[in-house]
Scaffold this motif. Structure first.
Motif, PDB file in Angstrom:
ATOM      1  N   ALA A 120      35.268  43.495  41.002  1.00  0.00           N
ATOM      2  CA  ALA A 120      35.821  44.772  40.523  1.00  0.00           C
ATOM      3  C   ALA A 120      35.888  45.803  41.651  1.00  0.00           C
ATOM      4  N   SER A 121      34.948  45.745  42.582  1.00  0.00           N
ATOM      5  CA  SER A 121      34.931  46.711  43.687  1.00  0.00           C
ATOM      6  C   SER A 121      36.074  46.468  44.660  1.00  0.00           C
ATOM      7  N   ALA A 122      36.488  45.213  44.790  1.00  0.00           N
ATOM      8  CA  ALA A 122      37.464  44.852  45.823  1.00  0.00           C
ATOM      9  C   ALA A 122      38.873  44.618  45.287  1.00  0.00           C
ATOM     10  N   ALA A 123      39.016  44.409  43.982  1.00  0.00           N
ATOM     11  CA  ALA A 123      40.310  44.006  43.433  1.00  0.00           C
ATOM     12  C   ALA A 123      41.351  45.116  43.536  1.00  0.00           C
ATOM     13  N   GLY A 124      42.612  44.716  43.694  1.00  0.00           N
ATOM     14  CA  GLY A 124      43.726  45.650  43.603  1.00  0.00           C
ATOM     15  C   GLY A 124      44.351  45.556  42.231  1.00  0.00           C
ATOM     16  N   TYR A 131      37.287  31.934  30.746  1.00  0.00           N
ATOM     17  CA  TYR A 131      36.875  30.566  30.469  1.00  0.00           C
ATOM     18  C   TYR A 131      37.933  29.643  31.058  1.00  0.00           C
ATOM     19  N   ASP A 132      37.499  28.750  31.946  1.00  0.00           N
ATOM     20  CA  ASP A 132      38.393  27.789  32.603  1.00  0.00           C
ATOM     21  C   ASP A 132      38.334  26.476  31.823  1.00  0.00           C
ATOM     22  N   PRO A 133      39.411  26.139  31.098  1.00  0.00           N
ATOM     23  CA  PRO A 133      39.384  24.972  30.216  1.00  0.00           C
ATOM     24  C   PRO A 133      39.476  23.644  30.961  1.00  0.00           C
ATOM     25  N   VAL A 134      39.839  23.677  32.236  1.00  0.00           N
ATOM     26  CA  VAL A 134      39.913  22.429  33.008  1.00  0.00           C
ATOM     27  C   VAL A 134      38.529  22.053  33.507  1.00  0.00           C
ATOM     28  N   ALA A 135      37.866  22.994  34.162  1.00  0.00           N
ATOM     29  CA  ALA A 135      36.500  22.749  34.641  1.00  0.00           C
ATOM     30  C   ALA A 135      35.483  22.905  33.519  1.00  0.00           C
ATOM     31  N   LYS A 136      35.937  23.430  32.358  1.00  0.00           N
ATOM     32  CA  LYS A 136      35.042  23.718  31.241  1.00  0.00           C
ATOM     33  C   LYS A 136      33.850  24.568  31.678  1.00  0.00           C
ATOM     34  N   GLN A 137      34.173  25.729  32.237  1.00  0.00           N
ATOM     35  CA  GLN A 137      33.117  26.657  32.634  1.00  0.00           C
ATOM     36  C   GLN A 137      33.657  28.074  32.683  1.00  0.00           C
ATOM     37  N   LEU A 138      32.750  29.025  32.661  1.00  0.00           N
ATOM     38  CA  LEU A 138      33.119  30.416  32.874  1.00  0.00           C
ATOM     39  C   LEU A 138      33.312  30.653  34.365  1.00  0.00           C
ATOM     40  N   ARG A 139      34.226  31.571  34.687  1.00  0.00           N
ATOM     41  CA  ARG A 139      34.430  31.992  36.073  1.00  0.00           C
ATOM     42  C   ARG A 139      34.739  33.478  36.100  1.00  0.00           C
ATOM     43  N   ASN A 140      34.445  34.114  37.235  1.00  0.00           N
ATOM     44  CA  ASN A 140      34.969  35.447  37.504  1.00  0.00           C
ATOM     45  C   ASN A 140      36.222  35.308  38.342  1.00  0.00           C
ATOM     46  N   LEU A 141      37.202  36.152  38.088  1.00  0.00           N
ATOM     47  CA  LEU A 141      38.401  36.191  38.914  1.00  0.00           C
ATOM     48  C   LEU A 141      38.601  37.600  39.466  1.00  0.00           C
ATOM     49  N   LYS A 142      39.075  37.672  40.698  1.00  0.00           N
ATOM     50  CA  LYS A 142      39.487  38.947  41.317  1.00  0.00           C
ATOM     51  C   LYS A 142      41.004  38.922  41.362  1.00  0.00           C
ATOM     52  N   VAL A 143      41.619  39.777  40.557  1.00  0.00           N
ATOM     53  CA  VAL A 143      43.071  39.737  40.379  1.00  0.00           C
ATOM     54  C   VAL A 143      43.708  40.971  41.016  1.00  0.00           C
ATOM     55  N   ASP A 144      44.745  40.758  41.806  1.00  0.00           N
ATOM     56  CA  ASP A 144      45.529  41.866  42.327  1.00  0.00           C
ATOM     57  C   ASP A 144      46.762  42.049  41.437  1.00  0.00           C
ATOM     58  N   ARG A 145      47.255  43.316  41.370  1.00  0.00           N
ATOM     59  CA  ARG A 145      48.276  43.666  40.382  1.00  0.00           C
ATOM     60  C   ARG A 145      47.804  43.142  39.017  1.00  0.00           C
ATOM     61  N   HIS A 146      48.650  42.428  38.272  1.00  0.00           N
ATOM     62  CA  HIS A 146      48.183  41.898  36.993  1.00  0.00           C
ATOM     63  C   HIS A 146      48.090  40.374  37.012  1.00  0.00           C
ATOM     64  N   ASP A 147      48.534  39.747  38.100  1.00  0.00           N
ATOM     65  CA  ASP A 147      48.718  38.295  38.029  1.00  0.00           C
ATOM     66  C   ASP A 147      48.447  37.553  39.337  1.00  0.00           C
ATOM     67  N   VAL A 162      40.844  48.068  37.311  1.00  0.00           N
ATOM     68  CA  VAL A 162      40.427  48.913  38.440  1.00  0.00           C
ATOM     69  C   VAL A 162      41.632  49.450  39.229  1.00  0.00           C
ATOM     70  N   TRP A 163      42.805  49.475  38.570  1.00  0.00           N
ATOM     71  CA  TRP A 163      43.915  50.239  39.146  1.00  0.00           C
ATOM     72  C   TRP A 163      43.468  51.701  39.202  1.00  0.00           C
ATOM     73  N   GLU A 164      43.999  52.462  40.162  1.00  0.00           N
ATOM     74  CA  GLU A 164      43.517  53.842  40.309  1.00  0.00           C
ATOM     75  C   GLU A 164      43.774  54.688  39.060  1.00  0.00           C
ATOM     76  N   HIS A 165      44.852  54.380  38.324  1.00  0.00           N
ATOM     77  CA  HIS A 165      45.134  55.184  37.119  1.00  0.00           C
ATOM     78  C   HIS A 165      44.014  55.047  36.080  1.00  0.00           C
ATOM     79  N   SER A 166      43.181  54.023  36.259  1.00  0.00           N
ATOM     80  CA  SER A 166      42.120  53.749  35.303  1.00  0.00           C
ATOM     81  C   SER A 166      40.914  54.670  35.482  1.00  0.00           C
ATOM     82  N   TYR A 167      40.718  55.201  36.693  1.00  0.00           N
ATOM     83  CA  TYR A 167      39.469  55.940  36.935  1.00  0.00           C
ATOM     84  C   TYR A 167      39.587  57.157  37.831  1.00  0.00           C
ATOM     85  N   TYR A 168      40.688  57.328  38.555  1.00  0.00           N
ATOM     86  CA  TYR A 168      40.711  58.340  39.610  1.00  0.00           C
ATOM     87  C   TYR A 168      40.535  59.755  39.053  1.00  0.00           C
ATOM     88  N   TYR A 169      41.131  60.035  37.906  1.00  0.00           N
ATOM     89  CA  TYR A 169      41.030  61.377  37.325  1.00  0.00           C
ATOM     90  C   TYR A 169      39.577  61.703  36.965  1.00  0.00           C
TER      91      TYR A 169
END
Ligand code: MN3
Length: 204
Positions: A120-124, A131-147, A162-169
């Protein structure tokens, strides 16, 4: 064939001021009514273009419209989850089967949270618990933009925008305080519900 309906902006699941003082009424109003609405409109508009192009056989604008489906569709789906991932009655730590699974897949809740916060600190764009259904496990993802840096097939169960519109104000450049605020209102019951949905689908 059933008639396809347009995407619609879901109402916030609480009042605009319900998450104060952690997230302000002003930010939730702008973020939901303007930004999220924009993704819903963008998705519908791209769908219209695609339908027209199928009709006319002229696919000049089709590649751009397909990109708009992904960008706006991911924006719409993730914002919908983000609103539900927060609650005026939220906070605390997960319990039940999701808590057990986090421990199993990340070693401990703290181990999971430190990794999620690093994302969350580094994502754009977003940090996601999926939940990753292939590996059958939870994972964290760092996503830029939406995809960008998405994982095919993964089902998001917890999302922080964590787009700036979410918290900057509310927090200016201090994104860390916004991430802390998110954990003051985090709705683990919704995350558990999404976890059960994905596990029920892929592990049963
Ligand atoms: Mn947003």
């Amino acid at each position: 064939m059933p008639e396809k309906s347009n995407a619609e902006l879901p109402p916030l699941p609480y009042d605009y001021d319900a998450l104060e003082p952690h997230l302000s009424e002003q930010v939730l109003t702008w973020h939901h009514d303007t930004h999220h609405q924009g993704y819903v409109n963008g998705l519908n508009s791209a769908e219209e273009t695609l339908a027209e192009n199928r009709e006319s056989g002229d696919h000049g604008t089709t590649p751009g419209a397909l990109e708009n489906v992904t960008h706006n569709g991911c924006g719409h789906y993730l914002h919908t989850l983000f609103w539900e991932n927060m609650s005026p009655d939220g906070g605390g730590e997960p319990s039940g089967e999701l808590a057990d699974r986090i421990e199993e897949d990340f070693g401990s809740y703290e181990g999971w949270k430190d990794e999620f916060e690093a994302a969350a600190s580094a994502a754009g764009g977003w940090a996601l618990l999926v939940y990753d259904p292939v590996a059958k496990q939870l994972r964290n993802l760092k996503v830029d933009r939406h995809d960008l840096h998405a994982l095919w097939g993964a089902h998001p169960i917890l999302a922080i925008d964590v787009w700036e519109h979410s918290y900057y104000y509310d927090y200016g450049p201090d994104r860390g305080s916004f991430i802390d605020a998110f954990f003051e209102v985090v709705n683990w019951e919704k995350a558990e519900e999404e976890y059960q949905k994905s596990v029920g689908h892929f592990e049963s």
